[in-house]
Design a protein around this motif. Structure first.
Motif, PDB file in Angstrom:
ATOM      1  N   SER A  21       0.827  -1.206   0.000  1.00 28.20           N
ATOM      2  CA  SER A  21       0.000   0.000   0.000  1.00 28.20           C
ATOM      3  C   SER A  21       0.861   1.256   0.000  1.00 28.20           C
ATOM      4  O   SER A  21       0.624   2.181  -0.789  1.00 28.20           O
ATOM      5  CB  SER A  21      -0.924   0.006   1.222  1.00 28.20           C
ATOM      6  OG  SER A  21      -1.595   1.243   1.316  1.00 28.20           O
ATOM      7  N   SER A  28       1.902   6.548  -6.992  1.00 35.63           N
ATOM      8  CA  SER A  28       0.735   7.156  -7.652  1.00 35.63           C
ATOM      9  C   SER A  28       0.971   8.629  -7.955  1.00 35.63           C
ATOM     10  O   SER A  28       0.549   9.119  -8.999  1.00 35.63           O
ATOM     11  CB  SER A  28      -0.539   6.980  -6.819  1.00 35.63           C
ATOM     12  OG  SER A  28      -0.497   7.791  -5.665  1.00 35.63           O
ATOM     13  N   ALA A  38      -4.707   6.883 -10.964  1.00 36.87           N
ATOM     14  CA  ALA A  38      -5.959   6.503 -10.301  1.00 36.87           C
ATOM     15  C   ALA A  38      -5.912   5.037  -9.866  1.00 36.87           C
ATOM     16  O   ALA A  38      -6.357   4.692  -8.767  1.00 36.87           O
ATOM     17  CB  ALA A  38      -7.144   6.755 -11.226  1.00 36.87           C
ATOM     18  N   LEU A  39      -5.383   4.176 -10.719  1.00 36.42           N
ATOM     19  CA  LEU A  39      -5.256   2.757 -10.379  1.00 36.42           C
ATOM     20  C   LEU A  39      -4.337   2.582  -9.172  1.00 36.42           C
ATOM     21  O   LEU A  39      -4.677   1.854  -8.231  1.00 36.42           O
ATOM     22  CB  LEU A  39      -4.718   1.961 -11.570  1.00 36.42           C
ATOM     23  CG  LEU A  39      -4.400   0.487 -11.289  1.00 36.42           C
ATOM     24  CD1 LEU A  39      -5.671  -0.280 -10.912  1.00 36.42           C
ATOM     25  CD2 LEU A  39      -3.707  -0.143 -12.490  1.00 36.42           C
ATOM     26  N   GLN A  41      -3.590   4.663  -6.810  1.00 41.01           N
ATOM     27  CA  GLN A  41      -4.205   5.155  -5.586  1.00 41.01           C
ATOM     28  C   GLN A  41      -5.301   4.212  -5.106  1.00 41.01           C
ATOM     29  O   GLN A  41      -5.418   3.929  -3.913  1.00 41.01           O
ATOM     30  CB  GLN A  41      -4.769   6.568  -5.767  1.00 41.01           C
ATOM     31  CG  GLN A  41      -5.185   7.202  -4.455  1.00 41.01           C
ATOM     32  CD  GLN A  41      -4.062   7.227  -3.422  1.00 41.01           C
ATOM     33  OE1 GLN A  41      -2.996   7.784  -3.659  1.00 41.01           O
ATOM     34  NE2 GLN A  41      -4.288   6.617  -2.259  1.00 41.01           N
ATOM     35  N   TYR A  42      -6.108   3.701  -6.045  1.00 41.71           N
ATOM     36  CA  TYR A  42      -7.142   2.737  -5.664  1.00 41.71           C
ATOM     37  C   TYR A  42      -6.510   1.493  -5.039  1.00 41.71           C
ATOM     38  O   TYR A  42      -6.951   1.006  -3.989  1.00 41.71           O
ATOM     39  CB  TYR A  42      -8.007   2.335  -6.871  1.00 41.71           C
ATOM     40  CG  TYR A  42      -8.929   1.202  -6.516  1.00 41.71           C
ATOM     41  CD1 TYR A  42     -10.077   1.437  -5.759  1.00 41.71           C
ATOM     42  CD2 TYR A  42      -8.624  -0.105  -6.870  1.00 41.71           C
ATOM     43  CE1 TYR A  42     -10.902   0.387  -5.376  1.00 41.71           C
ATOM     44  CE2 TYR A  42      -9.451  -1.159  -6.495  1.00 41.71           C
ATOM     45  CZ  TYR A  42     -10.579  -0.911  -5.751  1.00 41.71           C
ATOM     46  OH  TYR A  42     -11.385  -1.935  -5.365  1.00 41.71           O
ATOM     47  N   ASP A  45      -5.196   2.172  -1.523  1.00 41.89           N
ATOM     48  CA  ASP A  45      -6.288   2.192  -0.549  1.00 41.89           C
ATOM     49  C   ASP A  45      -6.776   0.780  -0.250  1.00 41.89           C
ATOM     50  O   ASP A  45      -7.041   0.429   0.903  1.00 41.89           O
ATOM     51  CB  ASP A  45      -7.455   3.048  -1.064  1.00 41.89           C
ATOM     52  CG  ASP A  45      -7.106   4.528  -1.153  1.00 41.89           C
ATOM     53  OD1 ASP A  45      -6.094   4.964  -0.551  1.00 41.89           O
ATOM     54  OD2 ASP A  45      -7.838   5.249  -1.858  1.00 41.89           O
ATOM     55  N   HIS A  46      -6.891  -0.034  -1.299  1.00 40.73           N
ATOM     56  CA  HIS A  46      -7.358  -1.410  -1.135  1.00 40.73           C
ATOM     57  C   HIS A  46      -6.378  -2.217  -0.277  1.00 40.73           C
ATOM     58  O   HIS A  46      -6.794  -2.962   0.620  1.00 40.73           O
ATOM     59  CB  HIS A  46      -7.540  -2.063  -2.512  1.00 40.73           C
ATOM     60  CG  HIS A  46      -8.134  -3.413  -2.450  1.00 40.73           C
ATOM     61  ND1 HIS A  46      -9.485  -3.633  -2.397  1.00 40.73           N
ATOM     62  CD2 HIS A  46      -7.561  -4.643  -2.407  1.00 40.73           C
ATOM     63  CE1 HIS A  46      -9.721  -4.931  -2.335  1.00 40.73           C
ATOM     64  NE2 HIS A  46      -8.572  -5.569  -2.335  1.00 40.73           N
ATOM     65  N   SER A  98      -1.515  -3.895 -12.786  1.00 38.23           N
ATOM     66  CA  SER A  98      -2.554  -4.869 -12.427  1.00 38.23           C
ATOM     67  C   SER A  98      -1.964  -6.268 -12.317  1.00 38.23           C
ATOM     68  O   SER A  98      -2.241  -6.994 -11.355  1.00 38.23           O
ATOM     69  CB  SER A  98      -3.670  -4.870 -13.476  1.00 38.23           C
ATOM     70  OG  SER A  98      -4.290  -3.623 -13.545  1.00 38.23           O
ATOM     71  N   LEU A 142     -11.305  -6.845  -6.313  1.00 37.47           N
ATOM     72  CA  LEU A 142     -10.274  -6.060  -6.977  1.00 37.47           C
ATOM     73  C   LEU A 142     -10.349  -6.233  -8.498  1.00 37.47           C
ATOM     74  O   LEU A 142     -10.267  -5.257  -9.242  1.00 37.47           O
ATOM     75  CB  LEU A 142      -8.905  -6.501  -6.458  1.00 37.47           C
ATOM     76  CG  LEU A 142      -7.712  -5.619  -6.695  1.00 37.47           C
ATOM     77  CD1 LEU A 142      -7.929  -4.235  -6.123  1.00 37.47           C
ATOM     78  CD2 LEU A 142      -6.477  -6.255  -6.068  1.00 37.47           C
ATOM     79  N   GLN A 145     -13.297  -4.222  -9.866  1.00 35.47           N
ATOM     80  CA  GLN A 145     -13.035  -2.783  -9.851  1.00 35.47           C
ATOM     81  C   GLN A 145     -12.024  -2.383 -10.925  1.00 35.47           C
ATOM     82  O   GLN A 145     -12.205  -1.375 -11.603  1.00 35.47           O
ATOM     83  CB  GLN A 145     -12.546  -2.340  -8.483  1.00 35.47           C
ATOM     84  CG  GLN A 145     -13.616  -2.373  -7.415  1.00 35.47           C
ATOM     85  CD  GLN A 145     -14.797  -1.475  -7.766  1.00 35.47           C
ATOM     86  OE1 GLN A 145     -15.866  -1.952  -8.104  1.00 35.47           O
ATOM     87  NE2 GLN A 145     -14.597  -0.182  -7.710  1.00 35.47           N
ATOM     88  N   MET A 149     -12.404   0.074 -14.192  1.00 36.84           N
ATOM     89  CA  MET A 149     -11.473   1.164 -14.495  1.00 36.84           C
ATOM     90  C   MET A 149     -10.908   1.009 -15.903  1.00 36.84           C
ATOM     91  O   MET A 149     -10.677   1.978 -16.609  1.00 36.84           O
ATOM     92  CB  MET A 149     -10.307   1.192 -13.492  1.00 36.84           C
ATOM     93  CG  MET A 149     -10.719   1.603 -12.097  1.00 36.84           C
ATOM     94  SD  MET A 149      -9.318   1.505 -10.952  1.00 36.84           S
ATOM     95  CE  MET A 149      -8.606   3.128 -11.219  1.00 36.84           C
TER      96      MET A 149
END
Length: 152
Positions: A21, A28, A38-39, A41-42, A45-46, A98, A142, A145, A149
Motif C-alpha cells: 500500500s 501514484s 488513479a489505479l 491510488q485505488y 487504498d485497497h 494490475s 479487486l 473494480q 477502471m
C-alpha cells in the motif's frame, strides 16, 4: 522475518499488504498517466484496507490456532516480496501494475492453500481457510473494480 506461529504469519501478511500500500501510494503521485495514477491510488487504498482486515484476524482468532507452529513452507517457497517495491510502479503501464498486484495476491493465496492442507489442528485449518477465503473474495472484488477502471 522468521515466522514460527500463525500469529506471526498474520503479522507478516498484514505487513506485506501495508508495505505494498505504501509503495503504491508513493508511486501514484509520480506516474505520468492519469489513469495509472488513479489505479495506483485505488490499489494503495485497497491494500491498506486489507492490512486492517488481516489485523482483525489476529484479534479475533482462536488462541490455540494463533500459537500453533507453522510448517517451514516459507523457508522452501518464499513469497517474492522484493517485487512489492523494487519495480518502478511509477513507470509501469496500467496492465503491468494490475498484473503485478494480482501476482502478489496469487502468491499469498497459494501459501494459504498449502498451509490449509498441512494444518494439524482444526482451529488452525479454520483460521487459514478464513484467511484464504478473505483473500479470494478481495481478489475478486479487486478484479471487478480494475475491470471497471479498464473500461473507462
Amino acid at each position: 522475518m522468521e515466522i514460527k506461529t500463525f500469529r506471526e504469519l498474520i503479522d507478516w501478511t498484514r505487513d506485506l499488504h501495508q508495505h505494498l500500500s505504501d509503495c503504491l501510494a508513493h508511486c501514484s503521485g509520480e506516474h505520468k498517466q492519469e489513469r495509472a495514477q488513479a489505479l495506483l491510488q485505488y490499489l494503495a487504498d485497497h491494500e491498506s484496507e486489507l492490512a486492517n482486515i488481516v489485523a482483525e484476524f489476529e484479534h479475533q482468532g482462536n488462541h490455540k490456532a494463533m500459537e500453533t507452529r507453522v510448517y517451514d513452507y516459507l523457508n522452501h517457497h518464499p513469497l517474492e516480496t522484493h517485487r512489492t517495491c523494487s519495480l518502478p510502479y511509477a513507470e509501469m503501464s496500467f496492465e503491468q501494475i494490475s498484473h503485478e498486484v494480482f501476482d502478489f495476491h496469487d502468491q499469498i493465496m497459494d501459501l494459504y492453500k498449502t498451509l490449509v492442507s498441512k494444518a494439524d489442528i482444526p482451529e488452525a485449518q479454520d483460521l487459514l481457510q478464513a484467511l484464504l477465503t478473505m483473500e479470494e473474495h478481495e481478489a475478486m472484488r479487486l478484479a471487478r473494480q480494475i475491470g471497471r477502471m479498464d473500461d473507462v
